[in-house]
Design a protein around this motif. Structure first.
Motif, PDB file in Angstrom:
ATOM      1  N   GLY A  46       0.864  -1.173   0.000  1.00 49.54           N
ATOM      2  CA  GLY A  46       0.000   0.000   0.000  1.00 49.54           C
ATOM      3  C   GLY A  46       0.902   1.224   0.000  1.00 49.54           C
ATOM      4  N   VAL A  47       0.463   2.284  -0.674  1.00 45.92           N
ATOM      5  CA  VAL A  47       1.287   3.505  -0.744  1.00 45.92           C
ATOM      6  C   VAL A  47       0.441   4.721  -0.383  1.00 45.92           C
ATOM      7  N   VAL A  48       1.011   5.599   0.423  1.00 39.05           N
ATOM      8  CA  VAL A  48       0.422   6.914   0.667  1.00 39.05           C
ATOM      9  C   VAL A  48       1.480   7.948   0.293  1.00 39.05           C
ATOM     10  N   ILE A  49       1.107   8.870  -0.602  1.00 37.43           N
ATOM     11  CA  ILE A  49       2.047   9.935  -0.998  1.00 37.43           C
ATOM     12  C   ILE A  49       1.511  11.263  -0.497  1.00 37.43           C
ATOM     13  N   GLY A  50       2.401  12.107  -0.036  1.00 37.52           N
ATOM     14  CA  GLY A  50       2.021  13.444   0.402  1.00 37.52           C
ATOM     15  C   GLY A  50       1.747  14.357  -0.785  1.00 37.52           C
ATOM     16  N   GLY A  51       1.556  15.627  -0.484  1.00 36.77           N
ATOM     17  CA  GLY A  51       1.240  16.581  -1.544  1.00 36.77           C
ATOM     18  C   GLY A  51       2.059  17.853  -1.465  1.00 36.77           C
ATOM     19  N   GLY A  52       3.061  17.841  -0.565  1.00 39.15           N
ATOM     20  CA  GLY A  52       3.838  19.053  -0.292  1.00 39.15           C
ATOM     21  C   GLY A  52       4.568  19.638  -1.498  1.00 39.15           C
ATOM     22  N   ASN A  53       4.770  18.846  -2.536  1.00 38.61           N
ATOM     23  CA  ASN A  53       5.422  19.351  -3.755  1.00 38.61           C
ATOM     24  C   ASN A  53       4.481  20.223  -4.570  1.00 38.61           C
ATOM     25  N   ILE A  54       3.191  20.187  -4.204  1.00 34.24           N
ATOM     26  CA  ILE A  54       2.205  20.981  -4.953  1.00 34.24           C
ATOM     27  C   ILE A  54       1.532  22.002  -4.035  1.00 34.24           C
ATOM     28  N   PHE A  55       0.989  21.524  -2.938  1.00 39.73           N
ATOM     29  CA  PHE A  55       0.305  22.455  -2.034  1.00 39.73           C
ATOM     30  C   PHE A  55       0.167  21.889  -0.633  1.00 39.73           C
ATOM     31  N   ARG A  56       0.367  22.744   0.352  1.00 39.75           N
ATOM     32  CA  ARG A  56       0.106  22.397   1.751  1.00 39.75           C
ATOM     33  C   ARG A  56      -0.894  23.379   2.320  1.00 39.75           C
ATOM     34  N   GLY A  57      -1.816  22.856   3.120  1.00 40.34           N
ATOM     35  CA  GLY A  57      -2.866  23.697   3.689  1.00 40.34           C
ATOM     36  C   GLY A  57      -2.323  24.899   4.431  1.00 40.34           C
ATOM     37  N   LEU A  58      -1.256  24.685   5.208  1.00 40.77           N
ATOM     38  CA  LEU A  58      -0.713  25.785   6.013  1.00 40.77           C
ATOM     39  C   LEU A  58      -0.137  26.893   5.139  1.00 40.77           C
ATOM     40  N   GLN A  59       0.371  26.475   3.967  1.00 39.72           N
ATOM     41  CA  GLN A  59       0.902  27.435   2.997  1.00 39.72           C
ATOM     42  C   GLN A  59      -0.181  28.467   2.644  1.00 39.72           C
ATOM     43  N   GLY A  60      -1.404  27.961   2.423  1.00 35.47           N
ATOM     44  CA  GLY A  60      -2.531  28.840   2.103  1.00 35.47           C
ATOM     45  C   GLY A  60      -2.890  29.705   3.297  1.00 35.47           C
ATOM     46  N   ALA A  61      -2.937  29.056   4.487  1.00 37.01           N
ATOM     47  CA  ALA A  61      -3.330  29.786   5.701  1.00 37.01           C
ATOM     48  C   ALA A  61      -2.357  30.933   5.964  1.00 37.01           C
ATOM     49  N   ASN A  62      -1.051  30.689   5.698  1.00 30.13           N
ATOM     50  CA  ASN A  62      -0.052  31.743   5.891  1.00 30.13           C
ATOM     51  C   ASN A  62      -0.268  32.922   4.955  1.00 30.13           C
ATOM     52  N   LYS A  63      -0.876  32.628   3.819  1.00 33.41           N
ATOM     53  CA  LYS A  63      -1.141  33.723   2.875  1.00 33.41           C
ATOM     54  C   LYS A  63      -2.503  34.343   3.138  1.00 33.41           C
ATOM     55  N   GLY A  64      -3.128  33.917   4.220  1.00 31.81           N
ATOM     56  CA  GLY A  64      -4.355  34.593   4.645  1.00 31.81           C
ATOM     57  C   GLY A  64      -5.639  33.978   4.150  1.00 31.81           C
ATOM     58  N   PHE A  65      -5.593  32.799   3.529  1.00 35.24           N
ATOM     59  CA  PHE A  65      -6.905  32.249   3.210  1.00 35.24           C
ATOM     60  C   PHE A  65      -7.222  30.991   3.993  1.00 35.24           C
ATOM     61  N   ASN A  66      -8.484  30.683   3.967  1.00 32.24           N
ATOM     62  CA  ASN A  66      -9.094  29.624   4.756  1.00 32.24           C
ATOM     63  C   ASN A  66      -8.297  28.327   4.836  1.00 32.24           C
ATOM     64  N   ARG A  67      -8.007  27.896   6.055  1.00 31.61           N
ATOM     65  CA  ARG A  67      -7.207  26.681   6.269  1.00 31.61           C
ATOM     66  C   ARG A  67      -7.888  25.432   5.689  1.00 31.61           C
ATOM     67  N   THR A  68      -9.192  25.348   5.933  1.00 30.93           N
ATOM     68  CA  THR A  68      -9.929  24.165   5.471  1.00 30.93           C
ATOM     69  C   THR A  68      -9.840  24.040   3.954  1.00 30.93           C
ATOM     70  N   GLN A  69     -10.043  25.165   3.290  1.00 30.98           N
ATOM     71  CA  GLN A  69      -9.965  25.168   1.819  1.00 30.98           C
ATOM     72  C   GLN A  69      -8.570  24.749   1.368  1.00 30.98           C
ATOM     73  N   GLY A  70      -7.573  25.292   2.048  1.00 32.72           N
ATOM     74  CA  GLY A  70      -6.186  24.956   1.715  1.00 32.72           C
ATOM     75  C   GLY A  70      -5.913  23.472   1.923  1.00 32.72           C
TER      76      GLY A  70
END
Ligand code: UDP
Length: 235
Positions: A46-70
């Motif tokens: 089984g494999v689980v791959i992250g997504g940090g090479n494209i987008f991380r939720g906190l990255q969005g939150a740091n730029k001021g938009f909704n954490r959940t959406q991010g």
């Protein structure tokens, strides 16, 4: 091979290779070939791959938009990575399936432990995408959760460092690597191995964890074969 069924967690960031963003084709080829060598030994993967090479939720939150959406954007990023890995596995002639925690008909079926186990038993590499399907979690937690759900023998966390050290090996030359550790020890020593949600899931469900360096050829094979690379954390 020592382990018959494993869950491999790879970070999205590592898929970017030398690039700072996106999917590096060489890295993708490399991960697929590492998976192939273990698959050929009839190990269920089984494999689980992250997504940090494209987008991380906190990255969005740091730029001021909704954490959940991010976070949803981050989960979708893991789907992109999962589809890329599946495509590469297919070119190597390996049967694989992407199961998603968020429904994305017609690209993937919805993840469930029953479905994942069914595909594993039928010689598919099972890539589990879209994280847990819930915001405020990480793909490390997803890796722990899916490892438990598919009744894996071990969770293998492929990283950039070759195990767990008593202090940061990139900063201190006298840092000492642990071959084995208990979850209790790791917690008491304040070692940061995974986020605490992931860590607790493993501990409470008696899921052994091996942290190893994924970017050295054959390391995934060696880890599944029980060779002493990386750090093994057990209850
Ligand atoms: N994510 C989430 N819920 C999950 C798993 C992931 O919300 O169950 C989001 C979260 O925003 C995270 C992003 O997906 O930042 C990418 O995952 P992660 O940062 O764990 O990827 P990695 O660091 O392994 O590349």
């Amino acid at each position: 091979m020592k382990y018959k069924r494993v869950l491999l967690k790879i970070s999205g960031e590592s898929l970017a290779g030398e690039q700072s963003y996106g999917i590096n084709k060489q890295m993708l080829d490399y991960y697929a070939s590492e998976i192939k060598s273990v698959y050929e030994q009839n190990v269920e993967i089984g494999v689980v791959i992250g997504g940090g090479n494209i987008f991380r939720g906190l990255q969005g939150a740091n730029k001021g938009f909704n954490r959940t959406q991010g976070d949803y954007m981050g989960m979708l990023a893991t789907v992109i990575n999962s589809l890329a890995l599946q495509a590469q596995l297919e070119t190597l002639g390996i049967k694989s399936v992407v199961l998603s925690a968020l429904p994305i008909d017609p690209l993937c079926e919805k993840v469930s432990s029953r479905r994942a186990i069914h595909y594993l038993e039928n010689n598919h590499v099972v890539i589990m995408a879209a994280g847990t399907g819930s915001p405020f979690f990480t793909t490390d937690s997803t890796g722990a959760l899916r490892a438990i759900e598919i009744k894996a023998d071990v969770l293998l966390k492929g990283t950039r460092v070759d195990g767990v050290y008593d202090k940061d090996p990139e900063k201190y030359t006298d840092a000492v690597k642990f071959d084995t550790l208990s979850f209790e020890d790791a917690y008491e020593k304040g070692l940061h191995i995974m986020d605490l949600t992931a860590f607790t899931l493993c501990k409470e469900n008696n899921m052994p964890l091996i942290v190893f360096e994924m970017n050295t050829k054959n390391n995934f094979y060696k880890a599944v074969n029980g060779e002493n690379i990386g750090t093994t954390v057990t209850v």
